[in-house]
Design a protein around this motif. Structure first.
Motif, PDB file in Angstrom:
ATOM      1  N   ARG A  89      -4.505   7.880   0.445  1.00 42.48           N
ATOM      2  CA  ARG A  89      -4.277   6.528   0.950  1.00 42.48           C
ATOM      3  C   ARG A  89      -4.592   5.507  -0.140  1.00 42.48           C
ATOM      4  O   ARG A  89      -5.518   5.678  -0.926  1.00 42.48           O
ATOM      5  CB  ARG A  89      -5.122   6.264   2.208  1.00 42.48           C
ATOM      6  N   ASN A  90      -3.773   4.442  -0.164  1.00 44.67           N
ATOM      7  CA  ASN A  90      -3.892   3.395  -1.173  1.00 44.67           C
ATOM      8  C   ASN A  90      -3.848   3.996  -2.580  1.00 44.67           C
ATOM      9  O   ASN A  90      -4.757   3.799  -3.405  1.00 44.67           O
ATOM     10  CB  ASN A  90      -5.170   2.580  -0.972  1.00 44.67           C
ATOM     11  N   LEU A 135       0.854  -1.189   0.000  1.00 45.84           N
ATOM     12  CA  LEU A 135       0.000   0.000   0.000  1.00 45.84           C
ATOM     13  C   LEU A 135       0.884   1.232   0.000  1.00 45.84           C
ATOM     14  O   LEU A 135       1.866   1.306   0.751  1.00 45.84           O
ATOM     15  CB  LEU A 135      -0.913   0.020   1.234  1.00 45.84           C
ATOM     16  N   VAL A 136       0.535   2.199  -0.824  1.00 41.72           N
ATOM     17  CA  VAL A 136       1.272   3.448  -0.916  1.00 41.72           C
ATOM     18  C   VAL A 136       0.374   4.586  -0.448  1.00 41.72           C
ATOM     19  O   VAL A 136      -0.738   4.757  -0.967  1.00 41.72           O
ATOM     20  CB  VAL A 136       1.752   3.707  -2.359  1.00 41.72           C
ATOM     21  N   ASN A 137       0.836   5.329   0.534  1.00 44.22           N
ATOM     22  CA  ASN A 137       0.109   6.472   1.074  1.00 44.22           C
ATOM     23  C   ASN A 137       0.979   7.715   0.991  1.00 44.22           C
ATOM     24  O   ASN A 137       2.209   7.630   0.898  1.00 44.22           O
ATOM     25  CB  ASN A 137      -0.283   6.230   2.538  1.00 44.22           C
ATOM     26  N   ALA A 138       0.365   8.870   1.057  1.00 45.90           N
ATOM     27  CA  ALA A 138       1.109  10.123   1.082  1.00 45.90           C
ATOM     28  C   ALA A 138       0.268  11.175   1.794  1.00 45.90           C
ATOM     29  O   ALA A 138      -0.969  11.143   1.747  1.00 45.90           O
ATOM     30  CB  ALA A 138       1.455  10.593  -0.330  1.00 45.90           C
ATOM     31  N   ALA A 139       0.943  12.102   2.465  1.00 51.07           N
ATOM     32  CA  ALA A 139       0.253  13.180   3.168  1.00 51.07           C
ATOM     33  C   ALA A 139       1.060  14.454   3.040  1.00 51.07           C
ATOM     34  O   ALA A 139       2.301  14.429   2.976  1.00 51.07           O
ATOM     35  CB  ALA A 139       0.049  12.826   4.642  1.00 51.07           C
ATOM     36  N   ALA A 140       0.368  15.586   2.987  1.00 51.50           N
ATOM     37  CA  ALA A 140       0.996  16.904   2.985  1.00 51.50           C
ATOM     38  C   ALA A 140       0.267  17.761   4.008  1.00 51.50           C
ATOM     39  O   ALA A 140      -0.971  17.748   4.080  1.00 51.50           O
ATOM     40  CB  ALA A 140       0.934  17.547   1.606  1.00 51.50           C
ATOM     41  N   ASN A 141       1.031  18.490   4.833  1.00 48.86           N
ATOM     42  CA  ASN A 141       0.447  19.337   5.867  1.00 48.86           C
ATOM     43  C   ASN A 141       1.165  20.680   5.908  1.00 48.86           C
ATOM     44  O   ASN A 141       2.404  20.738   5.886  1.00 48.86           O
ATOM     45  CB  ASN A 141       0.561  18.669   7.248  1.00 48.86           C
ATOM     46  N   TRP A 142       0.377  21.729   5.948  1.00 46.79           N
ATOM     47  CA  TRP A 142       0.910  23.076   6.188  1.00 46.79           C
ATOM     48  C   TRP A 142       0.418  23.533   7.550  1.00 46.79           C
ATOM     49  O   TRP A 142      -0.789  23.521   7.827  1.00 46.79           O
ATOM     50  CB  TRP A 142       0.460  24.066   5.119  1.00 46.79           C
TER      51      TRP A 142
END
Length: 742
Positions: free
Chosen positions: A701-702, A680-687
């Motif tokens: 997600r996924n 499973l490949v997830n990614a997140a970005a937060n400012w």
């Protein structure tokens, strides 16, 4: 497939660990009352309560992972099942056919069957309150400070039913300052989440607070028979508390929580057809179903607790934890996944529990420890129909299990020198159980209990009440050597057990011995580990190796019967050897970059598996044809967080990949159900704004839209509609979040 996946996993982690590997060491906790949304720095101590007393995570001689609530929310995790992506050798899933029932396995040990009366193998604790039933235990991520995952048997300090480990969900203390948080999220499938928290100090020593969360999402699929959503979410959850701190050494908290889940039932999807009959054909999407049993589902879980800590001196503290919890479930399961009542199960569960724990905490210069007493009084009950529409036959199953559990325990650590420490603990537990089971045949579709007053009563298959008592000593010893600060080398040995009981599905016609119940299962485990911080605390590394001897394993077996029913029995079937390795690493070379990797390896091998075969009356050893369920040989994860200052704040990016090798959903390998290895490949970005008041986040997600099974049922044959059905994890989703703190 398993060998290929293992090689690829090792190669991936080898390349990831060519840079300095790092441990699951998390940043210093935000002080209570502070409303700053901080980035992970990773340069502080984490204080945990794994041994019922506050200690640095490096000093605790237990293999454990710690994940903060902020880490989970910033990566888009909405419930605690996301912990399996961050913790080696852990499986946490939503139970088949359910939305809020938890299935947990750690190092090969757990319990898949959530029927009332069966005990979990991984204990769940909400602020030190034991949650005895898995219904309503898929806790959402709000108002949480951290989650501690303890791997291996925790029988000394946590007692019965922590044979595989324990999960501690720790909520935030209120503090003495006004604080408020609001968070809104919108995402795929019309997901719309609202979370609010507030703390209001009434005096210098008294504060009240609350948190409320509303989770709403359309389904990933559709019920092609009724038109209802499949895999939707409709949850309302709340917590309220009052905290009183009149002086040093005194803390009192009164807390209550309630979760209402009105999501539609998950009916799964057919994996096999039934000849040329189009009504039984698999659907085009794995998230669709043709189930005709209905869409009624309602789960309520709620509780009230009172915690008090009173300092008697600089070295002695008394702690009391009193709690009452209850839950109710009304649901339906369509095993055949067709519009016909070929194999349908309407069901209802009810449970309540009262627990009381007293602890005496000792914190001396060289001697530290805890002594305690524990009491549990609980009842779990329920009923369900097994509808066989092809025979116009229904079997009603109903019953209850009453449990009283008593325990006394102690655990002490002594510093022999400044570098050498020994620990020893012992717990005695006694369980008294009363089980009542009733099964009866009816002619007709459903019994009077579930709405068919015209059903004709037939053969009573089971009707008994029986009592059993179980008692067990569960010791633990360890020796730790700390050659320097922030480096702990330890070896430990401990035992755990899961309580015995009665099979609520037991059919006295098929298996007359069901009235005798089943025995506890036991485990003894040896662990050798290293925990350390290196390179001026920019590198953290945890290594653990373990070996466990698992005996009298409780295995629930349900098989079709030629007489026109389903035979269920619980065997104390297994003797097994389990060994493995766990690696967790975290590197924080600067405030703008961190990386983490984890690897888990489990080798679980049955040495004996005694069960009845083909209606025989003599147990047969079938160890060579059985495997451990929900136990992939390899689990792995790797991620990094890179950040930069931009637009008056800090922008961070976190990609993540998690891998699991092949695993079986049941002890008997079933090619149509067993899951191949997947990633499973997830990614997140937060400012996050300067000062930490605002956060804008996006979680993906996924990303590869992987389809993977997390549960299933296996009832082949024309009589059961060739009911081989699967349940799947979420598809690709995207969620945007805005959060503000006051």
């Amino acid at each position: 497939m398993r060998r290929t996946f293992a090689i690829r996993t090792v190669m991936l982690l080898g390349s990831a660990m060519a840079m300095p590997a790092v441990a699951q060491e998390t940043p210093r906790e935000t002080p209570a009352g502070s409303q700053s949304i901080t980035q992970d720095q990773g340069d502080g101590d984490i204080v945990v309560t794994a041994r019922r007393r506050a200690e640095s995570v490096i000093d605790v001689p237990i293999a454990m992972s710690v994940v903060t609530g902020d880490q989970l929310t910033r990566t888009g995790a909405v419930d605690i099942t996301a912990l399996q992506d961050k913790t080696p050798n852990l499986t946490l899933q939503i139970a088949r056919g359910s939305n809020s029932t938890l299935i947990a396995f750690s190092r090969g040990v757990g319990q898949q069957d959530p029927l009332w009366g069966f005990e979990p193998g991984v204990g769940l604790y909400l602020d030190d309150v034991y949650v005895a039933r898995p219904q309503g235990a898929v806790l959402d991520i709000f108002d949480v400070e951290r989650v501690e995952v303890l791997r291996g048997p925790q029988g000394t300090l946590y007692g019965r039913n922590t044979i595989g480990g324990a999960i501690k969900y720790v909520t935030k203390r209120l503090g003495n300052d006004y604080a408020a948080t609001a968070r809104a999220s919108y995402g795929s499938y019309n997901q719309f989440d609202l979370v609010g928290q507030v703390t209001v100090p009434l005096t210098d020593s008294l504060a009240i607070g609350g948190a409320i969360a509303r989770y709403k999402r359309d389904g990933y699929g559709t019920n092609l028979t009724t038109g209802a959503d499949q895999y939707d979410k409709d949850v309302l959850a709340a917590r309220v508390s009052a905290e009183w701190t009149p002086g040093d050494g005194v803390f009192v908290r009164l807390a209550g929580d309630r979760t209402l889940d009105r999501s539609n039932p998950r009916h799964g999807t057919r994996l096999l057809g039934n000849g040329t009959d189009a009504r039984y054909a698999p659907t085009a999407s794995v998230y669709d179903t043709r189930a005709g049993v209905g869409d009624r589902n309602r789960v309520v879980a709620q509780g009230l607790s009172l915690t008090g800590e009173f300092g008697l001196s600089d070295t002695l503290t008394v702690k009391s934890i009193s709690a009452y919890r209850e839950g109710a479930t009304n649901t339906v399961i369509d095993f055949d996944n067709t519009a016909l009542p070929t194999l349908d199960v309407p069901a209802e569960y009810d449970d309540w529990q009262f627990t009381q724990e007293l602890q005496l905490l000792l914190q001396g210069d060289r001697l530290q420890g805890v002594f305690g007493l524990f009491y549990l009084n609980a009842k779990a009950s329920g009923a369900f129909d097994t509808v066989l529409g092809g025979l116009n036959l229904t079997t009603l199953t109903a019953g209850e299990v009453k449990t009283k559990s008593y325990a006394a325990f102690g655990d002490l650590s002594y510093d022999l020198t400044d570098k050498l420490r020994i620990s020893a603990g012992l717990r005695y537990t006694k369980d008294d159980k009363t089980g009542t089971v009733f099964r009866r045949n009816y002619t007709g579709i459903r019994s009077p209990r579930f709405g068919n007053a015209a059903a004709v009563p037939g053969l009573i298959r089971t009707d008994y009440t029986n009592d059993r008592s179980f008692d067990q000593f569960t010791p633990r010893v360890s020796i730790a050597y700390e050659p320097r600060p922030d480096l702990n080398l330890y070896a430990s040995w401990g035992k755990g057990f899961k309580s015995g009981g009665f099979d609520m599905r037991g059919d006295a016609v098929f298996t007359p011995t069901t009235v005798n119940g089943y025995d506890p299962e036991k485990i003894s485990s040896t662990e050798i580990s290293m925990k350390g911080a290196f390179l001026n605390r920019t590198l953290f590394l945890n290594l653990a190796g373990y070996y466990s001897r698992y005996t009298d394993q409780q295995v629930t077996i349900q098989v079709p019967n030629v007489a026109g029913g389903i035979a269920s029995f619980v065997d104390n079937a297994g003797k097994a050897d389990i060994y493995g390795v766990e690696i967790e690493g975290r590197m924080v070379p600067s405030r703008h970059f961190s990386a983490q990797v984890s690897l888990g390896y489990t080798n679980a091998d049955y040495k004996e598996f005694l069960t009845f075969v083909g209606g025989g009356t003599t147990p047969v050893d079938v160890a060579n044809s059985r495997v451990f369920q929900n136990t992939p040989e390899f689990t792995a994860a790797a991620s990094f967080t890179a950040s930069t200052d931009v637009a008056g704040g800090t922008l961070s990016i976190t990609p993540e990949v998690t891998l699991r090798s092949d695993y079986s959903l049941f002890e008997i390998p079933t090619p149509a159900l067993d899951q191949d290895g997947y990633a499973l490949v997830n990614a997140a970005a937060n400012w996050i704004s300067e000062g930490g008041r605002y956060r804008l986040g996006v979680a993906l997600r996924n990303l590869t839209d992987q389809r993977y099974r997390v549960g299933g049922y296996n009832f082949p044959g024309a009589l059961f509609g060739n009911s081989v059905i699967g349940y799947y994890g979420p598809p690709r989703t995207a969620t945007a979040t805005f959060e503000v703190r006051f």
